[in-house]
Design a protein around this motif. Structure first.
Motif, PDB file in Angstrom:
ATOM      1  N   PRO A   1     -20.819  41.079 -52.819  1.00 62.22           N
ATOM      2  CA  PRO A   1     -22.254  40.807 -52.645  1.00 62.22           C
ATOM      3  C   PRO A   1     -22.742  39.869 -53.752  1.00 62.22           C
ATOM      4  O   PRO A   1     -22.407  40.043 -54.924  1.00 62.22           O
ATOM      5  N   SER A   2     -23.518  38.864 -53.387  1.00 61.26           N
ATOM      6  CA  SER A   2     -23.913  37.831 -54.352  1.00 61.26           C
ATOM      7  C   SER A   2     -24.967  38.287 -55.345  1.00 61.26           C
ATOM      8  O   SER A   2     -25.207  37.598 -56.343  1.00 61.26           O
ATOM      9  N   GLY A   3     -25.591  39.453 -55.112  1.00 64.45           N
ATOM     10  CA  GLY A   3     -26.632  39.921 -56.025  1.00 64.45           C
ATOM     11  C   GLY A   3     -26.227  41.075 -56.915  1.00 64.45           C
ATOM     12  O   GLY A   3     -27.078  41.699 -57.547  1.00 64.45           O
ATOM     13  N   GLY A   4     -24.937  41.386 -56.989  1.00 68.22           N
ATOM     14  CA  GLY A   4     -24.505  42.420 -57.917  1.00 68.22           C
ATOM     15  C   GLY A   4     -23.988  43.691 -57.288  1.00 68.22           C
ATOM     16  O   GLY A   4     -23.586  44.617 -58.008  1.00 68.22           O
ATOM     17  N   GLY A   5     -23.989  43.806 -55.975  1.00 71.41           N
ATOM     18  CA  GLY A   5     -23.444  44.997 -55.331  1.00 71.41           C
ATOM     19  C   GLY A   5     -21.941  45.088 -55.512  1.00 71.41           C
ATOM     20  O   GLY A   5     -21.282  44.118 -55.899  1.00 71.41           O
ATOM     21  N   ALA A   6     -21.371  46.255 -55.238  1.00 69.67           N
ATOM     22  CA  ALA A   6     -19.939  46.474 -55.419  1.00 69.67           C
ATOM     23  C   ALA A   6     -19.132  45.698 -54.389  1.00 69.67           C
ATOM     24  O   ALA A   6     -19.477  45.659 -53.207  1.00 69.67           O
ATOM     25  N   ALA A   7     -18.031  45.089 -54.873  1.00 71.61           N
ATOM     26  CA  ALA A   7     -17.141  44.329 -53.998  1.00 71.61           C
ATOM     27  C   ALA A   7     -16.197  45.269 -53.260  1.00 71.61           C
ATOM     28  O   ALA A   7     -16.089  46.454 -53.575  1.00 71.61           O
ATOM     29  N   ALA A   8     -15.489  44.713 -52.271  1.00 76.84           N
ATOM     30  CA  ALA A   8     -14.525  45.513 -51.517  1.00 76.84           C
ATOM     31  C   ALA A   8     -13.391  44.624 -51.039  1.00 76.84           C
ATOM     32  O   ALA A   8     -13.591  43.440 -50.735  1.00 76.84           O
ATOM     33  N   ASN A   9     -12.179  45.202 -50.998  1.00 77.03           N
ATOM     34  CA  ASN A   9     -11.041  44.548 -50.379  1.00 77.03           C
ATOM     35  C   ASN A   9     -10.959  44.983 -48.919  1.00 77.03           C
ATOM     36  O   ASN A   9     -11.135  46.159 -48.604  1.00 77.03           O
ATOM     37  N   VAL A  10     -10.684  44.013 -48.045  1.00 73.65           N
ATOM     38  CA  VAL A  10     -10.667  44.288 -46.614  1.00 73.65           C
ATOM     39  C   VAL A  10      -9.295  43.907 -46.072  1.00 73.65           C
ATOM     40  O   VAL A  10      -8.876  42.750 -46.181  1.00 73.65           O
ATOM     41  N   SER A  11      -8.589  44.869 -45.508  1.00 72.76           N
ATOM     42  CA  SER A  11      -7.241  44.643 -44.989  1.00 72.76           C
ATOM     43  C   SER A  11      -7.264  44.459 -43.478  1.00 72.76           C
ATOM     44  O   SER A  11      -8.292  44.654 -42.824  1.00 72.76           O
ATOM     45  N   ALA A  12      -6.110  44.095 -42.924  1.00 74.49           N
ATOM     46  CA  ALA A  12      -5.991  43.899 -41.483  1.00 74.49           C
ATOM     47  C   ALA A  12      -6.409  45.159 -40.745  1.00 74.49           C
ATOM     48  O   ALA A  12      -6.026  46.270 -41.111  1.00 74.49           O
ATOM     49  N   GLY A  13      -7.237  44.984 -39.713  1.00 75.34           N
ATOM     50  CA  GLY A  13      -7.738  46.099 -38.941  1.00 75.34           C
ATOM     51  C   GLY A  13      -8.999  46.731 -39.489  1.00 75.34           C
ATOM     52  O   GLY A  13      -9.489  47.717 -38.935  1.00 75.34           O
ATOM     53  N   GLN A  14      -9.554  46.143 -40.554  1.00 74.94           N
ATOM     54  CA  GLN A  14     -10.778  46.668 -41.152  1.00 74.94           C
ATOM     55  C   GLN A  14     -11.925  45.666 -41.031  1.00 74.94           C
ATOM     56  O   GLN A  14     -11.715  44.462 -40.896  1.00 74.94           O
ATOM     57  N   VAL A  15     -13.145  46.192 -41.110  1.00 76.50           N
ATOM     58  CA  VAL A  15     -14.363  45.388 -41.094  1.00 76.50           C
ATOM     59  C   VAL A  15     -15.217  45.796 -42.289  1.00 76.50           C
ATOM     60  O   VAL A  15     -15.465  46.988 -42.497  1.00 76.50           O
ATOM     61  N   ALA A  16     -15.659  44.815 -43.081  1.00 79.70           N
ATOM     62  CA  ALA A  16     -16.552  45.075 -44.208  1.00 79.70           C
ATOM     63  C   ALA A  16     -17.931  44.542 -43.883  1.00 79.70           C
ATOM     64  O   ALA A  16     -18.072  43.523 -43.199  1.00 79.70           O
ATOM     65  N   ALA A  17     -18.964  45.212 -44.389  1.00 79.29           N
ATOM     66  CA  ALA A  17     -20.346  44.794 -44.142  1.00 79.29           C
ATOM     67  C   ALA A  17     -21.107  44.728 -45.454  1.00 79.29           C
ATOM     68  O   ALA A  17     -20.927  45.582 -46.340  1.00 79.29           O
ATOM     69  N   VAL A  18     -21.962  43.698 -45.588  1.00 79.64           N
ATOM     70  CA  VAL A  18     -22.877  43.562 -46.726  1.00 79.64           C
ATOM     71  C   VAL A  18     -24.258  43.308 -46.134  1.00 79.64           C
ATOM     72  O   VAL A  18     -24.490  42.285 -45.491  1.00 79.64           O
ATOM     73  N   ALA A  19     -25.185  44.237 -46.354  1.00 77.08           N
ATOM     74  CA  ALA A  19     -26.508  44.145 -45.725  1.00 77.08           C
ATOM     75  C   ALA A  19     -27.425  43.171 -46.444  1.00 77.08           C
ATOM     76  O   ALA A  19     -28.243  42.487 -45.823  1.00 77.08           O
ATOM     77  N   ASN A  20     -27.324  43.099 -47.771  1.00 72.33           N
ATOM     78  CA  ASN A  20     -28.162  42.202 -48.570  1.00 72.33           C
ATOM     79  C   ASN A  20     -27.456  41.944 -49.885  1.00 72.33           C
ATOM     80  O   ASN A  20     -26.468  42.622 -50.219  1.00 72.33           O
ATOM     81  N   PRO A  21     -27.915  40.976 -50.695  1.00 77.39           N
ATOM     82  CA  PRO A  21     -27.179  40.593 -51.900  1.00 77.39           C
ATOM     83  C   PRO A  21     -26.964  41.724 -52.896  1.00 77.39           C
ATOM     84  O   PRO A  21     -25.965  41.717 -53.637  1.00 77.39           O
ATOM     85  N   ALA A  22     -27.868  42.704 -52.944  1.00 79.29           N
ATOM     86  CA  ALA A  22     -27.751  43.787 -53.920  1.00 79.29           C
ATOM     87  C   ALA A  22     -27.031  45.016 -53.379  1.00 79.29           C
ATOM     88  O   ALA A  22     -26.745  45.948 -54.127  1.00 79.29           O
ATOM     89  N   ALA A  23     -26.730  45.030 -52.088  1.00 85.40           N
ATOM     90  CA  ALA A  23     -26.100  46.199 -51.473  1.00 85.40           C
ATOM     91  C   ALA A  23     -24.599  46.196 -51.723  1.00 85.40           C
ATOM     92  O   ALA A  23     -23.973  45.141 -51.831  1.00 85.40           O
ATOM     93  N   ASP A  24     -23.999  47.387 -51.825  1.00 91.22           N
ATOM     94  CA  ASP A  24     -22.554  47.498 -51.938  1.00 91.22           C
ATOM     95  C   ASP A  24     -21.898  47.133 -50.611  1.00 91.22           C
ATOM     96  O   ASP A  24     -22.457  47.370 -49.538  1.00 91.22           O
ATOM     97  N   ALA A  25     -20.707  46.564 -50.693  1.00 90.09           N
ATOM     98  CA  ALA A  25     -19.933  46.301 -49.484  1.00 90.09           C
ATOM     99  C   ALA A  25     -19.348  47.611 -48.968  1.00 90.09           C
ATOM    100  O   ALA A  25     -18.834  48.418 -49.738  1.00 90.09           O
TER     101      ALA A  25
END
Length: 237
Positions: free
Chosen positions: A178-202
């Motif tokens: 997330p570009s505003g400071g939220g927690a990052a996440a690694n996304v592997s094959a078969g997974q979907v990651a979501a970021v709602a806004n810049p400050a939200a965690d992935a």
């Protein structure tokens, strides 16, 4: 009797005065003959469905057709139900689905070492990215709310009207931050990651990519066109 004023100039001084004049003349000729001399061609269009458009930096929006070149800092977009397939100079495959818009910010590539930089800004819509020969550490993808670093080869990004972003990985792995400071996440094959806004965690869950005909493999697209389901386009709406 009036005296004549005679000014003598050495050949070296005359040559020195001529050099900047000649340089200015050459630059003027270059600008007149090649108005797009500053543009950097980074890839080309492989197919278009319905309509697609390109807006070069400082230029006017125009239609894109199959085999057209695309340039650094060009904005590309598709119409409703449209699609655009672009291949960069390193064979990276980039597709835009319906009503999508992206900026091809920068592309630098060394064919011998495979080093370079590819920067994309995904502004709205749905996109599929399949890695080419460019070293993955040089790829930088941004959305309105997140940054995406790739360690994988095939993934889809969906960007909503408010910038909310989803990344679905088909092969390999990506990291979404997330570009505003939220927690990052690694996304592997078969997974979907979501970021709602810049400050939200992935957030990460299992799932598949957003469905859009423009993101199909080329063989599937060609088959659909042969059956009359689509075709190459381009044209003003």
């Amino acid at each position: 009797m009036p005296q004549k004023l005679i000014i003598q100039t050495s050949p070296r001084a005359v040559a020195a005065m001529r050099r900047p004049i000649a340089a200015l003349f050459c630059l003027t000729c270059l600008l007149v003959a090649s108005p797009s001399w500053a543009e950097t061609e980074i890839g080309d269009v492989r197919s278009v469905k319905v309509w697609a458009y390109g807006t070069p930096s400082g230029g006017k929006r125009g239609d894109l057709y199959e085999s057209d070149a695309v340039y650094a800092d060009e904005t590309v977009e598709t119409a409703n139900e449209g699609a655009l397939h672009v291949v960069f100079r390193d064979d990276t495959d980039f597709r835009l689905g319906s009503a999508s818009r992206a900026v091809l910010d920068r592309f630098v590539y060394n064919a011998d070492s495979h080093a370079g930089v590819l920067s994309l800004s995904l502004l709205k819509g749905v996109f599929r990215y399949t890695s080419g020969k460019l070293a993955k550490r040089g790829v930088k993808i941004a959305t309105p709310v997140a940054l995406i670093g790739i360690r994988g080869t095939d993934f889809t990004v969906s960007v909503a009207d408010d910038g909310a972003t989803e990344v679905a990985v088909a092969e390999g792995e990506v990291e979404i931050t997330p570009s505003g400071g939220g927690a990052a996440a690694n996304v592997s094959a078969g997974q979907v990651a979501a970021v709602a806004n810049p400050a939200a965690d992935a957030t990460v869950n299992t799932g598949t990519a957003a469905s859009d005909p423009g993101l199909q493999d080329q063989s599937d697209t060609d088959a659909g066109e042969a059956d009359g389901d689509g075709g190459d386009g381009g044209g003003g709406h």
